[in-house]
Motif scaffolding. Structure first.
Motif, mmCIF file in Angstrom:
data_model
loop_
_atom_site.group_PDB
_atom_site.id
_atom_site.type_symbol
_atom_site.label_atom_id
_atom_site.label_comp_id
_atom_site.label_asym_id
_atom_site.label_seq_id
_atom_site.Cartn_x
_atom_site.Cartn_y
_atom_site.Cartn_z
ATOM 1 N N PHE A 185 0.820 -1.213 0.000
ATOM 2 C CA PHE A 185 0.000 0.000 0.000
ATOM 3 C C PHE A 185 0.856 1.267 0.000
ATOM 4 N N GLY A 186 2.093 1.165 -0.474
ATOM 5 C CA GLY A 186 2.951 2.344 -0.546
ATOM 6 C C GLY A 186 2.438 3.341 -1.567
ATOM 7 N N TYR A 187 3.000 4.529 -1.536
ATOM 8 C CA TYR A 187 2.513 5.606 -2.404
ATOM 9 C C TYR A 187 2.554 5.224 -3.886
ATOM 10 N N GLU A 188 3.658 4.629 -4.333
ATOM 11 C CA GLU A 188 3.773 4.283 -5.756
ATOM 12 C C GLU A 188 2.743 3.229 -6.144
ATOM 13 N N GLU A 189 2.455 2.293 -5.247
ATOM 14 C CA GLU A 189 1.443 1.286 -5.544
ATOM 15 C C GLU A 189 0.046 1.914 -5.596
ATOM 16 N N LEU A 190 -0.226 2.834 -4.684
ATOM 17 C CA LEU A 190 -1.543 3.480 -4.668
ATOM 18 C C LEU A 190 -1.731 4.386 -5.884
ATOM 19 N N ARG A 191 -0.651 4.988 -6.365
ATOM 20 C CA ARG A 191 -0.744 5.832 -7.569
ATOM 21 C C ARG A 191 -1.151 5.033 -8.799
ATOM 22 N N LYS A 192 -0.812 3.747 -8.820
ATOM 23 C CA LYS A 192 -1.215 2.908 -9.956
ATOM 24 C C LYS A 192 -2.730 2.722 -9.975
ATOM 25 N N VAL A 193 -3.320 2.800 -8.796
ATOM 26 C CA VAL A 193 -4.773 2.656 -8.683
ATOM 27 C C VAL A 193 -5.469 4.003 -8.873
ATOM 28 N N LYS A 194 -4.896 5.052 -8.305
ATOM 29 C CA LYS A 194 -5.472 6.405 -8.390
ATOM 30 C C LYS A 194 -4.307 7.382 -8.578
ATOM 31 N N GLU A 195 -4.107 7.825 -9.836
ATOM 32 C CA GLU A 195 -2.913 8.607 -10.157
ATOM 33 C C GLU A 195 -2.825 9.906 -9.366
ATOM 34 N N ASP A 196 -3.978 10.528 -9.069
ATOM 35 C CA ASP A 196 -3.956 11.820 -8.393
ATOM 36 C C ASP A 196 -4.204 11.702 -6.882
ATOM 37 N N ILE A 197 -3.929 10.542 -6.316
ATOM 38 C CA ILE A 197 -4.165 10.338 -4.888
ATOM 39 C C ILE A 197 -3.185 11.183 -4.061
ATOM 40 N N ILE A 198 -3.655 11.668 -2.943
ATOM 41 C CA ILE A 198 -2.812 12.343 -1.953
ATOM 42 C C ILE A 198 -2.610 11.364 -0.801
ATOM 43 N N VAL A 199 -1.367 11.072 -0.483
ATOM 44 C CA VAL A 199 -1.068 10.156 0.619
ATOM 45 C C VAL A 199 -0.402 10.948 1.740
ATOM 46 N N ALA A 231 -3.175 22.203 1.707
ATOM 47 C CA ALA A 231 -2.319 22.685 0.629
ATOM 48 C C ALA A 231 -2.265 21.685 -0.525
ATOM 49 N N ALA A 232 -2.216 20.387 -0.198
ATOM 50 C CA ALA A 232 -2.182 19.353 -1.240
ATOM 51 C C ALA A 232 -3.501 19.315 -2.015
ATOM 52 N N LEU A 233 -4.617 19.489 -1.313
ATOM 53 C CA LEU A 233 -5.919 19.538 -1.993
ATOM 54 C C LEU A 233 -5.997 20.734 -2.925
ATOM 55 N N ASP A 234 -5.481 21.870 -2.492
ATOM 56 C CA ASP A 234 -5.498 23.067 -3.341
ATOM 57 C C ASP A 234 -4.616 22.864 -4.569
ATOM 58 N N TYR A 235 -3.455 22.247 -4.363
ATOM 59 C CA TYR A 235 -2.572 21.952 -5.494
ATOM 60 C C TYR A 235 -3.254 21.007 -6.478
#
Length: 406
Positions: free
Chosen positions: A113-127, A189-193
């Motif tokens: 469930f690391g960031y790179e693995e989660l990005r494969k599922v949801k590219e714009d995810i904020i972790v 800040a991440a949501l705004d970005y």
């Protein structure tokens, strides 16, 4: 609530425990985000097994501690070690804007469930990864609690009197109260970005680092003067008197702080200008600092004649900063400012019943938070599986039978 809340439409998957992580999630849920809290019936979240409990009877739904830091969330009890449980988690990642977690560093990555693995599922995810020391550096992976970061940030060194050992601040370690504010700001800040660019990002949030900010002058003193500022208890280098003084009553105290000559003169008038206040030993700030112990003893002889509220009132009316050292009873039952500003809200919980909850420490005229009680364990399993993940009732029952969802 008629008005749209700031985080309405924001979706958060939270796998946290204790205080720092859960309290961060509450910043989002109380202001409109839909926050799904991942839980385990085999290994209950620490908050669920922490006192105080309703009627002092332990139980996963009876902890006031859990309810305090998990307001407005939805509880989903799922076995993340089961392959189907992992699929459910990834389904929620695809649905979410933010994944928030404060498990031991490396665990999420180890479980896939690391960031790179989660990005494969949801590219714009904020972790948002919250930990004691952060996710990088020689101490990465070190576990612990708020007391660890209090110690290693230097705060414990100053939470004491000159001749005593370090003192704990009380029920909640200070980093557990301060850390969530910094984490929430980073999340905002991440949501705004993401709103501006369509891109997510990874947030590495250390519980230690916000506490170093609060050393402020001590860091400057060392870097500029090579001086390690010593602990000074309740005194202040630029004020005298500046301490808590015993008053009439059992363990009753009032803080008095005098910084300026004008405040000193007003202070003396409140005491009736006794002869000792005219001594050269107390004529200036520097002389009062040199004779501070004697000064405090003389003041204590006066304050012990009055209740702390009487001392505070007399000082404040004269323009001298002063405040009662309040206990919980004072705050809940007697403090007029707390009552006037409705700082303590009454919430009703299905198991706990009515209890007092502290609202957020600011008042918003147009978008005040909508604070609801914390969830029962697994209360929203059916809703999450069927409404969010789109499963049928039959599939939901199958998950229960296989003990994927409990």
């Amino acid at each position: 609530m008629d008005k749209r809340l700031p985080f309405e439409g924001v979706k958060v998957v939270e796998w946290t425990q204790a205080i720092n992580g859960p309290w961060t999630g509450a910043w989002f849920s109380d202001f409109g985000a839909e926050v799904i809290k991942i839980e385990s019936t085999k290994f209950p979240e620490m908050g669920r097994v922490s006192s105080p409990y309703k009627d002092n009877i332990p139980g996963p739904n009876r902890s006031v501690t859990f309810n305090t830091f998990n307001t407005g969330k939805k509880s989903f009890t799922v076995d993340l070690k089961h392959p189907r449980g992992r699929e459910l988690f990834m389904g929620l990642v695809q649905w979410a804007d933010i994944v928030l977690q404060n498990q031991r560093p490396g665990l999420m990555k180890k479980m896939g469930f690391g960031y790179e693995e989660l990005r494969k599922v949801k590219e714009d995810i904020i972790v948002m990864d919250i930990s004691i020391m952060g996710q990088e550096g020689p101490l990465v992976g070190v576990g612990g609690w708020g007391s660890n970061s209090m110690a290693q940030s230097g705060q414990f060194y100053y939470y004491r009197f000159p001749d005593s050992g370090p003192l704990s601040p009380g029920f909640t370690a200070v980093p557990d109260a301060i850390g969530p504010m910094y984490a929430a700001m980073a999340g905002i800040a991440a949501l705004d970005y993401k709103r501006q660019t369509g891109k997510g990002q990874y947030l590495d949030i250390s519980q230690l680092e916000p506490m170093v900010h609060f050393l402020g002058p001590a860091v400057l003193n060392y870097t500029m003067n090579n001086r390690i500022q010593p602990p000074i208890g309740s005194r202040d280098p630029d004020a005298a008197p500046h301490n808590a003084f015993r008053c009439r009553g059992d363990d009753r105290w009032c803080v008095i702080a005098v910084f300026t000559d004008q405040e000193w003169q007003a202070f003396c008038r409140v005491l009736g200008n006794p002869e000792w206040t005219q001594s050269a030993k107390f004529a200036t700030l520097s002389s009062r600092k040199e004779n501070e112990s004697e000064l405090e003893e003389r003041i204590s002889q006066w304050t012990m004649q009055y209740t702390p509220r009487e001392v505070m009132t007399m000082m404040q009316e004269a323009g001298v900063p002063a405040g009662v050292v309040q206990n919980v009873e004072d705050i809940v039952d007697f403090d007029p400012q707390v009552k006037a500003r409705e700082l303590l809200l009454t919430l009703h919980h299905e198991v706990v019943g009515d209890y007092l909850h502290t609202r957020w420490p600011f008042i918003m005229s147009n978008t005040p938070p909508d604070i609801k009680t914390g969830p029962l364990m697994g209360e929203h399993n059916h809703y999450i599986c069927t409404e969010i993940l789109g499963m049928s009732d039959e599939e939901f029952v199958e998950l229960i039978n296989e003990e994927v969802v409990a």
